[in-house]
Design an enzyme around this catalytic site. Structure first.
Site, mmCIF file in Angstrom:
data_model
loop_
_atom_site.group_PDB
_atom_site.id
_atom_site.type_symbol
_atom_site.label_atom_id
_atom_site.label_comp_id
_atom_site.label_asym_id
_atom_site.label_seq_id
_atom_site.Cartn_x
_atom_site.Cartn_y
_atom_site.Cartn_z
ATOM 1 C CB SER A 64 3.018 -4.869 9.455
ATOM 2 O OG SER A 64 4.228 -4.523 8.871
ATOM 3 C CE LYS A 67 5.945 -6.887 7.834
ATOM 4 N NZ LYS A 67 6.649 -5.727 8.421
ATOM 5 C CE1 TYR A 189 6.570 -7.340 3.974
ATOM 6 C CE2 TYR A 189 6.936 -5.528 2.450
ATOM 7 C CZ TYR A 189 6.733 -5.984 3.734
ATOM 8 O OH TYR A 189 6.686 -5.103 4.779
ATOM 9 C CE1 TYR A 241 5.394 -1.539 12.001
ATOM 10 C CE2 TYR A 241 3.641 -0.389 13.153
ATOM 11 C CZ TYR A 241 4.103 -1.072 12.053
ATOM 12 O OH TYR A 241 3.272 -1.297 11.001
ATOM 13 C CB VAL A 259 1.928 1.540 7.994
ATOM 14 C CG1 VAL A 259 3.249 1.437 8.739
ATOM 15 C CG2 VAL A 259 1.956 0.817 6.671
HETATM 16 N N1 GLU Z 1 4.038 -2.664 3.336
HETATM 17 C C1 GLU Z 1 4.574 -1.899 4.398
HETATM 18 C C2 GLU Z 1 6.056 -1.703 4.252
HETATM 19 O O1 GLU Z 1 6.755 -2.592 3.901
HETATM 20 C C3 GLU Z 1 4.232 -2.584 5.680
HETATM 21 C C4 GLU Z 1 4.663 -1.791 6.834
HETATM 22 C C5 GLU Z 1 3.877 -2.017 8.062
HETATM 23 O O2 GLU Z 1 2.655 -2.135 8.069
HETATM 24 O O3 GLU Z 1 4.541 -2.076 9.076
HETATM 25 O O4 GLU Z 1 6.573 -0.656 4.466
#
Ligand code: GLU
Length: 305
Positions: A64, A67, A189, A241, A259
């Site tokens: 993430s 992002k 993604y 989060y 994650v």
């Molecule tokens: N590729 C992970 C997902 O979509 C990213 C989640 C994350 O790092 O928050 O679940």
């Protein structure tokens, strides 16, 4: 003057008992094989000084954290029009939750929950003829590391198990908030999530956000000062989060976690700091990484508050 090296070494020593705790993300099977007890940390100051401890040069899956870079590309491409398609509020739900989307007509709460990141990915796909190359080039420049790359095995592993993200993308598209085919959005993604960077790369790669949007070594204006301020505000409120409030309370800086166990934070006008430890707490943030950043702001006396 702050002795960052001594502080990082102390933190590494103090967090050792925590490395046995938490759980590595296993819903992406390729991530489950990463050794639990890894720890690295790096700090880069605005004048370019680098400090590091542990496995700070070992690349890991940023997940993430990517992002931030797709949001950056989307803001470069369409500026504030982005906010017609994604919100700016904490969701109060898990990062991959579907429930809110139905109630809010396919408008994701913020760009860092998966639903929001899928819309941002759609914007990047529309804006770029070669979105993967553009994203990789952007990240390599920001991190000053032209060897950075994606890890196709991670992307394949996530794609094979990405049912929830597929559900989110289909759902958003049903509300008309995705223009590209779901498969194309998901592939991009999963690609962005599979990028591999080290703590040193990430600390360097986030320094533009501590520097009013300007990359210290290339001199590029990556974002305007106003946009950088706002990305930092989003990281503070939505970057870790459904624990952003607790993270702000304990750590006190804008940060983005993933994650894969990475967390990167910035202290505007001073530095960027990245930490990696793969085992996560119940909210999905690196357990030892969160503790390390709390120790960092406590020991240095530096936070945004
Ligand atoms: N590729 C992970 C997902 O979509 C990213 C989640 C994350 O790092 O928050 O679940």
């Amino acid at each position: 003057m702050t002795d960052f090296q001594t502080i990082l070494d102390e933190i590494h020593h103090e967090i050792r008992p925590l490395l046995a705790q938490g759980a590595v993300a296993d819903y992406i099977p390729r991530l489950a094989s990463v050794p639990h007890e890894k720890f690295g940390m790096a700090v880069v100051t605005l004048d370019g000084q680098l400090y590091q401890t542990g496995a700070a040069t070992e690349a890991f899956s940023v997940q993430s954290i990517s992002k931030i870079y797709t949001l950056t590309l989307a803001l470069q491409a369409i500026g504030d029009r982005l906010w017609q398609r994604v919100g700016r509020e904490p969701s109060g739900n898990a990062f991959n939750s579907l429930v809110q989307l139905e109630l809010e007509n396919g408008l994701p709460r913020n760009p860092f929950i998966n639903a929001g990141a899928l819309v941002v990915a759609d914007v990047v796909l529309a804006a770029s003829a070669q979105p993967r190359t553009q994203l990789l080039t952007e990240i390599r420049r920001r991190a000053d590391n032209h060897g950075l790359r994606d890890d196709p095995e991670v992307a394949i592993s996530e794609k094979a198990h990405g049912f929830r993200n597929a559900a989110l993308a289909n759902f958003i598209r049903s509300f008309g908030n995705l223009d590209h085919p779901v498969e194309e959005v998901l592939d991009f993604y999963f690609y962005q999530c599979s990028l591999a960077m080290s703590c040193v790369d990430l600390a360097r790669g986030f320094l533009f956000l501590a520097n009013g949007g300007r990359c210290p070594w290339t001199g590029d204006t990556v974002l305007s000062a106003d946009q950088a301020k706002r990305v930092n505000a989003l990281m503070l409120t939505c970057g870790t989060y459904d624990a952003a409030g607790d993270f702000a309370y304990h750590v006190g800086m804008p940060a983005k976690s993933g994650v894969g166990g990475g967390i990167v934070g910035v202290i505007p006008n001073r530095l960027a700091v990245a930490v990696w430890s793969p085992a996560l707490n119940a909210k999905g943030n690196s357990l030892a990484g969160s503790a390390a950043l709390e120790l960092f702001t406590t020991k240095t006396g530096m936070s945004i508050f």
